[in-house]
Design a protein around this motif. Sequence first.
Motif, PDB file in Angstrom:
ATOM      1  N   GLY A 108      -5.241   1.972  -3.475  1.00 18.96           N
ATOM      2  CA  GLY A 108      -4.340   3.014  -2.580  1.00 18.96           C
ATOM      3  C   GLY A 108      -3.710   2.373  -1.492  1.00 18.96           C
ATOM      4  N   LYS A 109      -3.685   1.032  -1.460  1.00 18.36           N
ATOM      5  CA  LYS A 109      -2.752   0.204  -0.402  1.00 18.36           C
ATOM      6  C   LYS A 109      -1.690  -0.450  -1.125  1.00 18.36           C
ATOM      7  N   SER A 110      -0.658  -0.873  -0.383  1.00 21.52           N
ATOM      8  CA  SER A 110       0.399  -1.746  -1.040  1.00 21.52           C
ATOM      9  C   SER A 110      -0.234  -3.153  -0.732  1.00 21.52           C
ATOM     10  N   HIS A 167      -4.809  -6.186  -4.260  1.00 16.85           N
ATOM     11  CA  HIS A 167      -4.045  -5.118  -3.808  1.00 16.85           C
ATOM     12  C   HIS A 167      -5.570  -4.163  -3.747  1.00 16.85           C
ATOM     13  N   GLU A 168      -5.931  -3.578  -2.511  1.00 18.10           N
ATOM     14  CA  GLU A 168      -6.761  -2.696  -2.414  1.00 18.10           C
ATOM     15  C   GLU A 168      -6.481  -1.294  -2.934  1.00 18.10           C
ATOM     16  N   GLN A 228      -0.460  -4.147   3.051  1.00 22.69           N
ATOM     17  CA  GLN A 228      -1.516  -3.462   3.625  1.00 22.69           C
ATOM     18  C   GLN A 228      -2.773  -3.892   3.159  1.00 22.69           C
ATOM     19  N   SER A 229      -2.971  -4.490   2.141  1.00 25.62           N
ATOM     20  CA  SER A 229      -4.244  -5.012   1.571  1.00 25.62           C
ATOM     21  C   SER A 229      -4.689  -6.141   2.185  1.00 25.62           C
ATOM     22  N   ASP A 230      -6.173  -6.415   2.424  1.00 30.85           N
ATOM     23  CA  ASP A 230      -6.650  -7.374   3.369  1.00 30.85           C
ATOM     24  C   ASP A 230      -7.833  -7.994   2.282  1.00 30.85           C
TER      25      ASP A 230
END
Length: 147
Positions: free
Chosen positions: A118-120, A115-116, A123-125
């Motif tokens: 603040g991202k789900s 998990h980045e 959405q994480s890369d």
Amino acid sequence: MDNDNAIEERLFRLIAEVKAAFDGVAREDGITLHEAKAIDDWKSPDELHDARRLDTEQRWQDVAGEDLLECESALSFFDAKGFRYYLPAFMLFGLKDWENDSSGILHSCEFHLLHESGKSLRQSDPAAIAVKYSLTEAQCKAVASFL
């Protein structure tokens, strides 16, 4: 019995891969383990300084398991240098209890590696996570094997 041997062999290889990939990683001026816990506990600047002085080891391999348990929330409060330095210690400690993760350390490692901020998860890369922590190709492969 063969399945148990296969699992033990995979675990042995994973531990060796993590150790090799992160060997020589220095903390440099990164946030320390007890300092991260102090940040989590909203300590004063003086208390942060005192907490930092508790971490005298020079190699992540020498971080005590008791300290990892005491500071299990630290992964959320490291800077990139501190994260990269302590990550293998957390991963290897968590693998000791991989069957039930009673400490929650494996789950914490997985969360922070997937998990980045603040991202789900969707959405994480993963590439952005690797760049954020300056992970080498060997470290990325070890993390992928761990996950």
